[in-house]
Design an enzyme around this catalytic site. Sequence first.
Site, PDB file in Angstrom:
ATOM      1  N   GLU A   1       0.829  -1.211   0.000  1.00  0.00           N
ATOM      2  CA  GLU A   1       0.000   0.000   0.000  1.00  0.00           C
ATOM      3  C   GLU A   1       0.861   1.258   0.000  1.00  0.00           C
ATOM      4  OE1 GLU A   1      -2.956  -0.301  -0.890  1.00  0.00           O
ATOM      5  OE2 GLU A   1      -3.064  -2.447  -0.505  1.00  0.00           O
TER       6      GLU A   1
ATOM      7  N   HIS B   1       2.136   2.500  -3.343  1.00  0.00           N
ATOM      8  CA  HIS B   1       1.212   3.318  -4.134  1.00  0.00           C
ATOM      9  C   HIS B   1       1.446   4.814  -3.903  1.00  0.00           C
ATOM     10  CE1 HIS B   1      -1.318   0.290  -5.959  1.00  0.00           C
ATOM     11  NE2 HIS B   1      -1.484  -0.315  -4.797  1.00  0.00           N
TER      12      HIS B   1
END
Length: 175
Positions: free
Chosen positions: A141, A144
């Site tokens: 995550e 990103h």
Amino acid sequence: MAILKIAKMGHPVLRQVAEPVEDPTAPEILRLVGDMMATLEDIAGAGLAAPQVHVSKRVVMFHVPPGRGDPETVPFTVLVNPRIEVLTDETEAGWEGCLSVPGLRGLVSRPAYIRYSGFGVDGQRIEREAKGFHARVVQHECDHLDGVLYPQRMDDLSRLIFESEFRHHLEEATT
């Protein structure tokens, strides 16, 4: 709360470095987090980053549900302006999928043991150490936020496969 549209690989928002959040408790951040939570629950994912919902801010959320192979579960966690510190040279390879790269899975090596920190939406500092799937989902995550998708982390693109073929790889691993 709204279900948000997921940005797909190739969209410019997924290639840029996300902007830091000045105030994790700001109403617009609380609204974003609520919408991201509704979106993640709707698609039954393990994690989501703001750039994936077309918002270039340094906000991620994740959880480790039962059955992911980790000895403990991790409740839904929201991290604003997260940072990762690698605590070992050891890496672990694991299969990853991504809402922004639908229909594919890839074998990705990542640091096995990390410490992460950031702020919750209450403004309180969060700091934890993580291994296993917990460490993997946090790193995935947070990538990103720096414009990186998991295929860019792969050492061997022959291990990028369609999800429809993934079961064959699982069968091979158990025989």
